[in-house]
Design a protein around this motif. Structure first.
Motif, mmCIF file in Angstrom:
data_model
loop_
_atom_site.group_PDB
_atom_site.id
_atom_site.type_symbol
_atom_site.label_atom_id
_atom_site.label_comp_id
_atom_site.label_asym_id
_atom_site.label_seq_id
_atom_site.Cartn_x
_atom_site.Cartn_y
_atom_site.Cartn_z
ATOM 1 N N TRP A 1 -0.553 -5.090 2.582
ATOM 2 C CA TRP A 1 -0.358 -6.538 2.490
ATOM 3 C C TRP A 1 1.042 -6.959 2.025
ATOM 4 O O TRP A 1 1.319 -8.151 1.942
ATOM 5 N N GLU B 1 -1.920 -15.345 1.902
ATOM 6 C CA GLU B 1 -1.882 -13.887 1.843
ATOM 7 C C GLU B 1 -0.830 -13.337 0.894
ATOM 8 O O GLU B 1 -0.899 -12.179 0.493
ATOM 9 N N ASP C 1 -10.250 -9.065 5.934
ATOM 10 C CA ASP C 1 -9.331 -8.391 6.843
ATOM 11 C C ASP C 1 -10.059 -7.925 8.099
ATOM 12 O O ASP C 1 -9.455 -7.761 9.147
#
Length: 472
Positions: free
Chosen positions: A376, A384, A434
């Motif tokens: 990430w 995010e 995800d």
């Protein structure tokens, strides 16, 4: 007055949970960390506060919470196996009565760590748990930091709220936890949404971090100093401006050094010359005894088996007068001393199987947080960008705990098990969102096409929906 304030706050917390049952989970975090029933001398001292909050959190989830997104993780299974093994070892403990006293709070801490991830279905809940854990620990840290700043510190003499030496009220444990939460404080100050980041949040975060750094000084716990040094080193691993930050850290040490108490500097000096310190000698002696014990009892001896320990060692003091140096060795024999290390605590009490489960639980946490960070770290969207920094913060907090565990027996410390539960919930949440993200991205273009080509005669009615991603 303090008793009324504590009672009012706690019962108000429980009442708010009638509208939002998840608040009972946060209430239990507060109760288990701060232990208001220990501080109180009136109403709360006569109620099983911890059990009440635990029951409310669990029943609130069972009866009212949405469980569609709940899933069990591999680390929760490890926690369950460790819980089962500890139950078995307690039944055959060398000191069954004393072992039951420790089991009475260990099982609850393990069960809550298994349960907590099931409740963490959203980012807000994950953040709320991190926030309540930090603010609850801050209640003790701020009190200790203020007393240290005003000159009320000393090894074994720093009194936080009450004269108590259990849980987070013990100096070495509080020092380890105070340093461990610093990365989480930084994350909350930058990415928090409950208290949106502004100058007030940043000022409070800076003051709280300063108070955390003062706790090792106030308690004069060498564990805290080692944890702080390790945190600084590991923080540089992911920092952007490594040279600038390292220079700032060195400057802060140089500025702070003249203001540190002489007693603190003298005690920290025993880190290098451990042979002159009886506390260090006790640790080494108990560790040696534990290794010998577990070689003959590979399944461990159950909780508090250290009561059977008997260690003999010499303390060494060196005095130099002029050109002559005198070395004095003083023999010391002690019985029933604690392990002074989580690693040897697990070995002695739970043997090789329990130690393997515990160390696997810790290592998988470090690996999972690293996997999240790498997956990430390049995502910069508003929804995010918070993920990778939180993974780093939780990983650093666990690294500090593992270093502090070398010198303090906190293998089952509830605060640390809560941290593990938070990691499990965070991991499960990210796996869920995800997995569903590609499906949303695949459907979005189709929706936009439908919206951009409305049925004949409907263009005027639906023109305002074009480009919104919703079908008319």
């Amino acid at each position: 007055m303090i008793d009324l304030a504590l009672s009012g706050f706690l019962f108000g917390f429980l009442l708010l949970g009638l509208k939002r049952p998840f608040l009972w989970v946060l209430c239990y975090l507060y109760v288990d960390i701060v232990s208001p029933q220990v501080i109180s001398w009136g109403i709360l001292a006569h109620f099983p506060v911890s059990l009440m909050a635990f029951a409310a959190a669990f029943l609130g989830w069972v009866l009212f919470d949405d469980k569609r997104d709940s899933r069990i993780t591999g680390r929760q299974i490890l926690l369950a196996l460790l819980l089962f093994y500890c139950a078995v070892s307690t039944l055959r403990a060398v000191y069954p009565v004393e072992a039951q006293e420790k089991w009475a709070w260990v099982w609850k801490a393990l069960v809550f760590a298994i349960f907590l991830p099931f409740t963490l279905r959203t980012r807000l809940r994950i953040e709320a748990v991190a926030l309540v854990m930090v603010l609850s620990a801050a209640a003790l840290i701020v009190d200790g930091g203020l007393k240290t700043a005003l000159g009320g510190s000393g090894y074994g003499t720093l009194r936080i709220f009450v004269d108590n030496n259990t849980g987070l009220y013990e100096g070495s444990i509080l020092s380890c936890v105070a340093i461990a939460i610093i990365p989480i404080i930084l994350w909350l100050a930058k990415y928090g949404t409950v208290f949106p980041p502004d100058w007030r949040v940043r000022v409070f975060a800076a003051a709280l971090i300063f108070a955390c750094a003062l706790i090792p000084v106030g308690t004069q716990a060498r564990t805290g100093l080692v944890c702080l040094g390790v945190l600084c080193l590991f923080y540089l691993r992911t920092a952007r401006h490594k040279v600038l930050i390292a220079g700032g850290m060195a400057l802060a040490v140089m500025v702070a050094l003249p203001f540190l108490p002489a007693s603190f500097l003298a005690r920290m000096g025993t880190i290098e010359n451990h042979q002159s310190d009886q506390s260090a000698g006790t640790r080494l002696g108990v560790w040696s005894w534990t290794w010998d014990y577990v070689k003959h009892n590979p399944l461990g001896g159950g909780f508090v088996v250290s009561m059977a320990s008997r260690v003999a060692y010499d303390t060494v003091s060196v005095q130099t007068v002029g050109n002559s140096t005198t070395v004095t060795r003083t023999p010391v024999v002690e019985q029933g001393r604690a392990f002074h290390s989580s690693y040897f605590e697990m070995l002695g009490e739970q043997g090789f199987p329990g130690f393997f489960l515990w160390i696997l639980l810790q290592l998988t946490g470090l690996v999972q947080m690293e996997m999240i960070r790498r997956r990430w770290r390049k995502r910069t969207g508003a929804d995010e960008a918070w993920v990778a920094p939180l993974a780093i913060a939780l990983q650093l907090a666990q690294v500090v705990y593992l270093i502090g565990s070398l010198f303090v027996g906190i293998a089952f410390q509830p605060f640390i098990l809560m941290l593990i539960g938070l990691q499990c919930g965070f991991w499960s949440y990210l796996k869920r969102i995800d997995t569903t993200a590609p499906e949303r991205h695949l459907k979005a273009p189709e929706m936009r096409v439908q919206a951009a080509t409305p049925p004949k005669g409907a263009a005027g009615r639906h023109r305002h929906r074009i480009g919104t991603g919703r079908a008319p």
